[in-house]
Design a protein around this motif. Structure first.
Motif, PDB file in Angstrom:
ATOM      1  N   TRP A  36       0.829  -1.198   0.000  1.00 43.64           N
ATOM      2  CA  TRP A  36       0.000   0.000   0.000  1.00 43.64           C
ATOM      3  C   TRP A  36       0.864   1.249   0.000  1.00 43.64           C
ATOM      4  CZ3 TRP A  36      -5.072  -0.732  -0.647  1.00 43.64           C
ATOM      5  CH2 TRP A  36      -5.606  -1.990  -0.324  1.00 43.64           C
ATOM      6  N   VAL A  37       0.617   2.174  -0.945  1.00 47.41           N
ATOM      7  CA  VAL A  37       1.358   3.432  -1.007  1.00 47.41           C
ATOM      8  C   VAL A  37       0.438   4.581  -0.575  1.00 47.41           C
ATOM      9  CG1 VAL A  37       3.051   2.697  -2.712  1.00 47.41           C
ATOM     10  CG2 VAL A  37       0.910   3.693  -3.482  1.00 47.41           C
ATOM     11  N   SER A  57       4.948   3.964   2.465  1.00 44.51           N
ATOM     12  CA  SER A  57       4.207   2.748   2.125  1.00 44.51           C
ATOM     13  C   SER A  57       4.099   1.820   3.319  1.00 44.51           C
ATOM     14  CB  SER A  57       4.904   2.023   0.969  1.00 44.51           C
ATOM     15  OG  SER A  57       6.200   1.601   1.366  1.00 44.51           O
ATOM     16  N   LEU A  58       3.148   0.886   3.219  1.00 41.61           N
ATOM     17  CA  LEU A  58       2.946  -0.155   4.229  1.00 41.61           C
ATOM     18  C   LEU A  58       2.757  -1.488   3.533  1.00 41.61           C
ATOM     19  CD1 LEU A  58       0.266   1.408   6.632  1.00 41.61           C
ATOM     20  CD2 LEU A  58       2.704   1.117   7.081  1.00 41.61           C
ATOM     21  N   LYS A 123     -10.677  -3.463  -2.148  1.00 37.72           N
ATOM     22  CA  LYS A 123      -9.703  -3.939  -3.128  1.00 37.72           C
ATOM     23  C   LYS A 123      -8.769  -2.820  -3.594  1.00 37.72           C
ATOM     24  CE  LYS A 123      -9.657  -5.798  -7.754  1.00 37.72           C
ATOM     25  NZ  LYS A 123     -10.475  -6.107  -8.899  1.00 37.72           N
ATOM     26  N   ASP A 124      -9.300  -1.587  -3.697  1.00 34.49           N
ATOM     27  CA  ASP A 124      -8.535  -0.492  -4.278  1.00 34.49           C
ATOM     28  C   ASP A 124      -8.204   0.648  -3.326  1.00 34.49           C
ATOM     29  OD1 ASP A 124      -8.538  -1.729  -6.814  1.00 34.49           O
ATOM     30  OD2 ASP A 124     -10.552  -0.963  -7.192  1.00 34.49           O
ATOM     31  N   LYS A 125      -8.538   0.516  -2.039  1.00 31.09           N
ATOM     32  CA  LYS A 125      -8.251   1.603  -1.106  1.00 31.09           C
ATOM     33  C   LYS A 125      -8.207   1.082   0.327  1.00 31.09           C
ATOM     34  CE  LYS A 125      -9.654   6.263   0.211  1.00 31.09           C
ATOM     35  NZ  LYS A 125     -10.645   7.324   0.044  1.00 31.09           N
ATOM     36  N   SER A 137      -4.908   7.600   3.802  1.00 36.68           N
ATOM     37  CA  SER A 137      -5.424   6.598   2.880  1.00 36.68           C
ATOM     38  C   SER A 137      -4.288   6.117   1.990  1.00 36.68           C
ATOM     39  CB  SER A 137      -6.579   7.155   2.040  1.00 36.68           C
ATOM     40  OG  SER A 137      -6.117   8.149   1.147  1.00 36.68           O
ATOM     41  N   PHE A 138      -4.438   4.899   1.531  1.00 36.85           N
ATOM     42  CA  PHE A 138      -3.430   4.232   0.706  1.00 36.85           C
ATOM     43  C   PHE A 138      -4.108   3.607  -0.502  1.00 36.85           C
ATOM     44  CE2 PHE A 138      -1.824   4.300   4.972  1.00 36.85           C
ATOM     45  CZ  PHE A 138      -0.447   4.434   4.874  1.00 36.85           C
ATOM     46  N   ILE A 139      -3.347   3.448  -1.568  1.00 34.47           N
ATOM     47  CA  ILE A 139      -3.807   2.705  -2.732  1.00 34.47           C
ATOM     48  C   ILE A 139      -2.789   1.596  -2.997  1.00 34.47           C
ATOM     49  CG2 ILE A 139      -5.111   4.619  -3.746  1.00 34.47           C
ATOM     50  CD1 ILE A 139      -2.697   5.162  -5.578  1.00 34.47           C
ATOM     51  N   PRO A 140      -3.214   0.528  -3.664  1.00 38.81           N
ATOM     52  CA  PRO A 140      -2.257  -0.537  -3.973  1.00 38.81           C
ATOM     53  C   PRO A 140      -1.173  -0.019  -4.916  1.00 38.81           C
ATOM     54  CG  PRO A 140      -4.515  -1.270  -4.355  1.00 38.81           C
ATOM     55  CD  PRO A 140      -4.567   0.201  -4.115  1.00 38.81           C
ATOM     56  N   GLN A 141       0.044  -0.467  -4.685  1.00 42.63           N
ATOM     57  CA  GLN A 141       1.139  -0.092  -5.552  1.00 42.63           C
ATOM     58  C   GLN A 141       0.940  -0.725  -6.915  1.00 42.63           C
ATOM     59  OE1 GLN A 141       4.994  -1.268  -4.151  1.00 42.63           O
ATOM     60  NE2 GLN A 141       6.061   0.041  -5.620  1.00 42.63           N
TER      61      GLN A 141
END
Length: 143
Positions: A36-37, A57-58, A123-125, A137-141
Protein backbone atom coordinates in the motif's frame (compact mmCIF):
# COMPACT_ATOMS: atom_id res chain seq x y z
CA UNK A 1 -50.88 -8.18 8.75
CA UNK A 2 -49.66 -6.76 5.46
CA UNK A 3 -48.35 -3.71 7.36
CA UNK A 4 -46.25 -5.92 9.66
CA UNK A 5 -44.77 -7.93 6.80
CA UNK A 6 -43.81 -4.69 5.03
CA UNK A 7 -42.10 -3.43 8.18
CA UNK A 8 -40.31 -6.76 8.61
CA UNK A 9 -39.08 -6.67 5.01
CA UNK A 10 -37.82 -3.11 5.52
CA UNK A 11 -35.94 -4.12 8.68
CA UNK A 12 -34.33 -7.08 6.88
CA UNK A 13 -33.36 -4.89 3.92
CA UNK A 14 -31.81 -2.23 6.16
CA UNK A 15 -29.94 -4.88 8.13
CA UNK A 16 -28.31 -6.26 5.01
CA UNK A 17 -27.64 -2.88 3.40
CA UNK A 18 -25.88 -1.58 6.52
CA UNK A 19 -23.36 -4.42 6.53
CA UNK A 20 -19.71 -3.69 5.90
CA UNK A 21 -18.59 -2.73 2.43
CA UNK A 22 -16.19 -5.66 2.49
CA UNK A 23 -18.92 -7.85 1.04
CA UNK A 24 -17.87 -10.91 3.00
CA UNK A 25 -14.19 -10.53 2.10
CA UNK A 26 -11.67 -11.12 4.84
CA UNK A 27 -9.98 -7.77 5.69
CA UNK A 28 -6.72 -9.59 6.41
CA UNK A 29 -6.58 -11.09 2.92
CA UNK A 30 -7.11 -7.62 1.41
CA UNK A 31 -4.38 -6.11 3.59
CA UNK A 32 -1.76 -8.78 2.94
CA UNK A 33 -2.47 -8.97 -0.79
CA UNK A 34 -1.01 -5.53 -1.53
CA UNK A 35 1.88 -3.17 -0.96
CA UNK A 36 0.00 0.00 0.00
CA UNK A 37 1.36 3.43 -1.01
CA UNK A 38 0.26 6.62 0.72
CA UNK A 39 -2.40 8.60 -1.13
CA UNK A 40 -3.45 11.17 1.51
CA UNK A 41 -2.31 12.19 4.97
CA UNK A 42 -4.50 14.01 7.51
CA UNK A 43 -7.01 14.91 4.80
CA UNK A 44 -4.42 16.29 2.36
CA UNK A 45 -3.70 14.61 -0.96
CA UNK A 46 -0.09 13.57 -1.38
CA UNK A 47 1.99 15.58 -3.87
CA UNK A 48 4.77 13.22 -5.07
CA UNK A 49 6.61 16.12 -6.74
CA UNK A 50 7.37 17.56 -3.28
CA UNK A 51 8.92 14.31 -2.07
CA UNK A 52 12.64 13.86 -2.65
CA UNK A 53 12.67 10.26 -1.55
CA UNK A 54 10.20 7.42 -1.71
CA UNK A 55 6.46 7.62 -1.23
CA UNK A 56 5.56 6.29 2.24
CA UNK A 57 4.21 2.75 2.12
CA UNK A 58 2.95 -0.15 4.23
CA UNK A 59 3.09 -3.90 3.67
CA UNK A 60 1.07 -6.18 5.94
CA UNK A 61 2.80 -9.56 6.02
CA UNK A 62 1.86 -12.99 7.32
CA UNK A 63 2.15 -13.56 11.04
CA UNK A 64 1.19 -9.99 11.96
CA UNK A 65 4.40 -8.51 10.56
CA UNK A 66 4.46 -4.96 9.22
CA UNK A 67 7.05 -3.44 6.89
CA UNK A 68 7.19 -0.09 5.21
CA UNK A 69 8.89 3.13 4.38
CA UNK A 70 8.31 6.58 5.87
CA UNK A 71 9.44 8.38 2.74
CA UNK A 72 12.96 8.35 4.16
CA UNK A 73 13.56 5.35 6.44
CA UNK A 74 12.50 1.72 6.27
CA UNK A 75 10.84 -0.01 9.20
CA UNK A 76 9.89 -3.53 10.30
CA UNK A 77 7.35 -4.01 13.06
CA UNK A 78 4.03 -5.66 13.73
CA UNK A 79 0.29 -5.15 13.47
CA UNK A 80 -2.76 -6.59 15.20
CA UNK A 81 -6.15 -6.80 13.49
CA UNK A 82 -9.33 -7.65 15.39
CA UNK A 83 -12.34 -7.17 13.13
CA UNK A 84 -12.00 -3.56 12.04
CA UNK A 85 -9.81 -2.62 15.01
CA UNK A 86 -6.16 -2.20 14.08
CA UNK A 87 -3.00 -1.40 15.98
CA UNK A 88 0.32 -0.68 14.28
CA UNK A 89 3.84 -0.77 15.68
CA UNK A 90 6.53 0.31 13.19
CA UNK A 91 9.17 -1.36 15.39
CA UNK A 92 12.80 -1.20 14.22
CA UNK A 93 13.70 1.60 11.83
CA UNK A 94 16.75 2.63 9.83
CA UNK A 95 18.30 5.90 11.01
CA UNK A 96 19.07 7.87 7.83
CA UNK A 97 18.92 11.65 8.13
CA UNK A 98 15.74 13.00 6.56
CA UNK A 99 16.18 16.53 5.32
CA UNK A 100 13.49 19.08 4.46
CA UNK A 101 10.10 17.79 3.34
CA UNK A 102 11.19 14.14 3.79
CA UNK A 103 11.83 14.79 7.49
CA UNK A 104 8.44 16.44 7.97
CA UNK A 105 6.73 13.65 6.02
CA UNK A 106 8.36 11.03 8.22
CA UNK A 107 7.33 12.83 11.42
CA UNK A 108 3.74 13.33 10.21
CA UNK A 109 3.49 9.76 8.89
CA UNK A 110 4.76 8.15 12.10
CA UNK A 111 2.53 10.43 14.19
CA UNK A 112 -0.53 9.35 12.21
CA UNK A 113 0.46 5.65 12.46
CA UNK A 114 0.54 5.98 16.24
CA UNK A 115 -3.08 7.23 16.24
CA UNK A 116 -4.56 4.41 14.12
CA UNK A 117 -7.40 2.57 15.87
CA UNK A 118 -9.44 1.13 12.99
CA UNK A 119 -9.62 0.76 9.24
CA UNK A 120 -11.75 0.52 6.14
CA UNK A 121 -10.31 -1.65 3.42
CA UNK A 122 -11.40 -2.58 -0.07
CA UNK A 123 -9.70 -3.94 -3.13
CA UNK A 124 -8.53 -0.49 -4.28
CA UNK A 125 -8.25 1.60 -1.11
CA UNK A 126 -7.11 1.32 2.49
CA UNK A 127 -8.18 4.01 4.95
CA UNK A 128 -6.61 4.14 8.41
CA UNK A 129 -8.66 5.98 10.99
CA UNK A 130 -8.93 7.10 14.58
CA UNK A 131 -12.61 6.32 15.16
CA UNK A 132 -14.49 8.29 12.49
CA UNK A 133 -11.51 10.57 11.74
CA UNK A 134 -9.55 9.65 8.60
CA UNK A 135 -5.83 9.78 9.28
CA UNK A 136 -4.47 8.51 5.98
CA UNK A 137 -5.42 6.60 2.88
CA UNK A 138 -3.43 4.23 0.71
CA UNK A 139 -3.81 2.70 -2.73
CA UNK A 140 -2.26 -0.54 -3.97
CA UNK A 141 1.14 -0.09 -5.55
CA UNK A 142 1.01 -0.49 -9.33
CA UNK A 143 2.49 -3.80 -10.37
Amino acid sequence: MKKYSSILMLVVFLSFSSCSSLGGLNPLSLLTGNNWVLNSLMGNALDPSKLLGKIPSLSFLDGGKLAGNTGCNNFNGKFALDGKNLSLDPGAMTKMACAGDAGKMETDFLGALAQVKNLKVGKDKLTLMDGAKELMSFIPQAK
